[in-house]
Design an enzyme around this catalytic site. Structure first.
Site, short mmCIF file in Angstrom:
data_model
loop_
_atom_site.label_atom_id
_atom_site.label_comp_id
_atom_site.label_asym_id
_atom_site.label_seq_id
_atom_site.Cartn_x
_atom_site.Cartn_y
_atom_site.Cartn_z
N ASP A 107 10.29 -0.30 4.76
CA ASP A 107 9.16 -1.23 4.63
C ASP A 107 7.95 -0.64 5.35
OD1 ASP A 107 10.70 -3.08 3.28
OD2 ASP A 107 10.91 -4.46 4.96
N ARG A 158 7.34 1.90 -3.48
CA ARG A 158 7.09 0.50 -3.83
C ARG A 158 5.62 0.18 -3.53
NH1 ARG A 158 9.38 -2.91 0.66
NH2 ARG A 158 11.42 -2.54 -0.26
N HIS A 202 4.85 -10.58 -7.17
CA HIS A 202 5.21 -11.75 -7.99
C HIS A 202 4.14 -12.04 -9.01
CE1 HIS A 202 6.77 -12.23 -3.83
NE2 HIS A 202 7.88 -12.26 -4.53
#
Ligand code: FAD
Length: 280
Positions: A107, A158, A202
């Site tokens: 992350d 990502r 999202h």
């Protein structure tokens, strides 16, 4: 015990509960990204303990044949204690995961950690020949240049919009500008990356943009979303489209502050929580 409303966002307190949650989403075509909750340890013992927990977790994932990978926060495994502690613990986790055939995501935290995180990623990406991935944040002005470097490396990247409140000198602060940067970064990734692109969002507009870029360039991609957020869209995408869908599912006993953040960030989540508390 985690109360019912928090259960929508957190996959339990133990690795067993988290793996059982992943079994359920695997059965519906969605893979898991497991994250043990914890960050910003300023002493070594909890950082070492969480690294131990990740080592055990990747072994359990491999033993059970679960379709899951893990995602680790640098400050959880010792970055605030010192770069060497972070690097030692990350090396331990990556070695165990590589031996078990489990993928490890790193992350990305606030901008002061970007360089050390990308350097660690580069080392492990080369050593494992692509067994690790790293997150980059579209709100940081430096990201487009970082992507030039990452395009030359094995491993996955990502792209997220960015969760940290960064200063205006180094980051876009206006939502419209962050969205624009996300679109531009994604277009570059589909054009320049070989190992696939991970869309950590999202946002239906960004997912549609990825779909169009995939049609144009043919680059494989995956969509990653958080547990409890647009879950029906996660299952629909997995069932109906040529894309791998991952659900980022956090677990562990430090669930309260994570749950509180999810509730605060959207009015609909807060209303949902209130209805659950009132029992209807
Ligand atoms: P937003 O701009 O927040 O929302 C855009 C649209 O998406 C909304 O208009 C709505 O249509 C839809 N949407 C968003 N949220 C909801 C909701 N709760 N319910 C219904 N619809 C919704 N950040 C980091 O800084 N570092 C990381 O390592 C990191 N890892 C992440 C990993 C994953 C898998 C994900 C999904 C996010 C991660 N993030 C990370 C967080 C990220 O930076 C954003 O803060 C977060 O994803 C919100 O941005 P968004 O792209 O989802 O869209």
């Amino acid at each position: 015990m985690i109360p019912p409303i928090a259960n929508d966002f957190v996959a339990g307190e133990t690795p067993e509960a988290a793996l059982a949650h992943v079994d359920e989403i695997n059965a519906r075509g969605v893979a898991g990204i497991l994250n043990l909750l914890g960050e910003h340890y300023d002493e070594r013992p909890p950082a070492d303990a969480d690294a131990d927990a990740y080592v055990a977790l990747v072994e359990a994932i491999a033993d059970r044949g679960t379709d899951a990978c893990v995602s680790v926060k640098p400050s959880q495994i010792g970055l605030d204690v010192g770069d060497a502690v972070f690097e030692e613990n990350l090396a331990r986790i990556v070695a165990a995961a590589d031996a078990a055939g489990v993928f490890v995501w790193i992350d990305m935290e606030d901008h002061e950690t970007t360089d050390v995180t990308l350097d660690a990623f580069e080392r492990h990406a080369r050593e494992t020949d692509g067994g690790v991935g790293v997150c980059v944040q579209a709100n940081l002005k430096r990201t487009r240049e970082d992507l030039d470097r990452l395009a030359e490396l094995p491993g996955k990247v990502r792209l997220v919009k960015g969760a940290y409140d960064e200063p205006g000198e180094i980051a876009y602060r206006e939502k419209r500008r962050v969205d624009e940067a996300y679109r531009e970064d994604l277009a570059f990734m589909f054009e320049a990356f070989d190992d696939g692109v991970a869309v950590g969002s999202h946002d239906p507009a960004m997912i549609e943009h990825a779909r169009e870029l995939h049609a144009e360039f043919g680059t494989p991609y995956e969509v990653q979303m958080l547990m409890g957020v647009r879950e029906s869209a996660q299952f629909d995408l997995a069932a109906n489209e040529d894309v791998t869908v991952y659900q980022y599912a956090p677990y562990g006993d430090k669930w309260f502050s994570y749950f509180y953040r999810r509730i605060r960030e959207r009015k609909s989540n807060a209303l949902f929580a209130l209805r659950a508390i009132l029992g209807n």
